[in-house]
Design an enzyme around this catalytic site. Structure first.
Site, PDB file in Angstrom:
ATOM      1  CG  ASN A   9      13.446  24.655  59.856  1.00 43.50           C
ATOM      2  OD1 ASN A   9      14.467  24.766  59.171  1.00 43.50           O
ATOM      3  ND2 ASN A   9      12.644  23.597  59.799  1.00 43.50           N
ATOM      4  CE  LYS A  11      10.202  24.146  57.135  1.00 47.11           C
ATOM      5  NZ  LYS A  11       8.852  23.642  56.911  1.00 47.11           N
ATOM      6  CG  HIS A  97      11.331  19.200  60.122  1.00 49.50           C
ATOM      7  ND1 HIS A  97      10.520  19.023  59.025  1.00 49.50           N
ATOM      8  CD2 HIS A  97      10.994  20.402  60.652  1.00 49.50           C
ATOM      9  CE1 HIS A  97       9.735  20.085  58.892  1.00 49.50           C
ATOM     10  NE2 HIS A  97      10.001  20.932  59.871  1.00 49.50           N
ATOM     11  CD  GLU A  99       9.611  20.362  55.642  1.00 53.23           C
ATOM     12  OE1 GLU A  99      10.762  20.808  55.725  1.00 53.23           O
ATOM     13  OE2 GLU A  99       8.602  21.087  55.716  1.00 53.23           O
ATOM     14  CD  GLU A 169       7.725  21.461  63.535  1.00 58.85           C
ATOM     15  OE1 GLU A 169       7.757  22.690  63.474  1.00 58.85           O
ATOM     16  OE2 GLU A 169       8.317  20.739  62.736  1.00 58.85           O
ATOM     17  N   GLY A 175       3.474  24.245  56.984  1.00 60.85           N
ATOM     18  CA  GLY A 175       3.494  24.878  55.668  1.00 60.85           C
ATOM     19  C   GLY A 175       2.134  24.932  54.993  1.00 60.85           C
ATOM     20  CB  SER A 215       0.642  27.296  59.915  1.00 59.16           C
ATOM     21  OG  SER A 215       0.761  26.491  58.769  1.00 59.16           O
TER      22      SER A 215
END
Ligand code: PGA
Length: 252
Positions: A9, A11, A97, A99, A169, A175, A215
């Site tokens: 991904n 992003k 996701h 985010e 996730e 991240g 990660s």
């Protein structure tokens, strides 16, 4: 045996030139037939060029988001529809996701609509679920994950679920460089499979790809993949650099 599924991904990274360069090098580096489903999710602006660069290869293209309108069109300035994504060469789309959930306020209601719309137009959905650090600390991981599965997938029929990949996730691992230990992740993956069995039956839960994200790196992929219910990875940061992504794809 579920085929390993490795998705990158990107992003909001990479220009068209950078994306095409990556895709061409990836294609050259991976000998076909591939031993895993390999998927990359460039930004919208690079989807077409990457799809062209990978035409005829086994590497799949994925979008990072779509608009939920089930008609596939309408007055939604700035949005991209499911048929547009299919048209540009996408086979997959990431939905829910963390985010999108936290920075763009996506709630479960919209996420279900996005899954429905994606499937209607022939896209496969990578549904992301996972708890925050606060929820984990309060011992709510399983409750949160079950609620996300129930809200997201419990109304879909088995034929739909066949076109879904679940990405676990943990939000606190995205991240941050903090990966869930393979055991922590494996435990939640087993729970997800069990929960899917409850809602959709044994046959589908047995062949559902459940991938881990947060990660993931060349250094931890092998241990993660050694867990029985971890079938692959959704890779953010480490998918931006060609060498590290190749090492992850070739984890065996
Ligand atoms: P990360 O991102 O690998 O950079 O933690 C994963 C993701 O957001 O899917």
């Amino acid at each position: 045996m579920i085929r390993p599924f490795i998705a990158g991904n990107w992003k909001m990274h990479k220009t068209i030139g950078e994306a095409v360069d990556f895709a061409s090098r990836l294609r050259k580096a991976l000998a076909e037939p591939l031993e895993a489903d390999v998927v990359i999710a460039p930004p919208f602006t690079a989807l077409y060029a990457v799809a062209e660069a990978l035409r005829g290869s086994e590497i799949h293209i994925c979008a990072q988001n779509l608009h939920e309108d089930v008609s596939g069109r309408g007055a939604y300035t700035g949005e991209v529809s499911a048929p547009m994504l299919a048209d540009v060469g996408c086979e997959y789309v990431i939905i829910g996701h963390s985010e999108r959930r936290t920075l763009f306020g996506e709630k479960n209601g919209v996420i279900v609509k996005k899954i429905r719309t994606a499937l209607k137009f022939g896209l496969k959905a990578i549904l992301c679920i996972g708890e925050t650090l606060n929820e984990r600390d309060q011992g709510k991981t399983f409750t949160v994950v079950e609620r996300q599965i129930k809200n997201g997938l419990s109304n879909f029929i088995v034929d739909d679920i066949k076109n879904v990949v679940i990405a676990y996730e943990p939000v606190w691992a995205i991240g941050t460089g903090k990966t869930a230990t393979p055991e922590q992740a494996g435990e939640v993956h087993a729970f997800i499979r069990h929960t899917m069995e409850k809602y959709s039956g044994k046959d589908i839960s047995r062949c559902l790809a459940i991938i881990y994200g947060g990660s993931v790196s060349p250094d931890n992929i092998r241990d993660l993949m050694a867990q029985r219910d971890i079938n692959g990875a959704l890779v953010g940061g480490a998918s931006l650099e060609i060498e590290s992504f190749i090492r992850i794809v070739k984890f065996t």
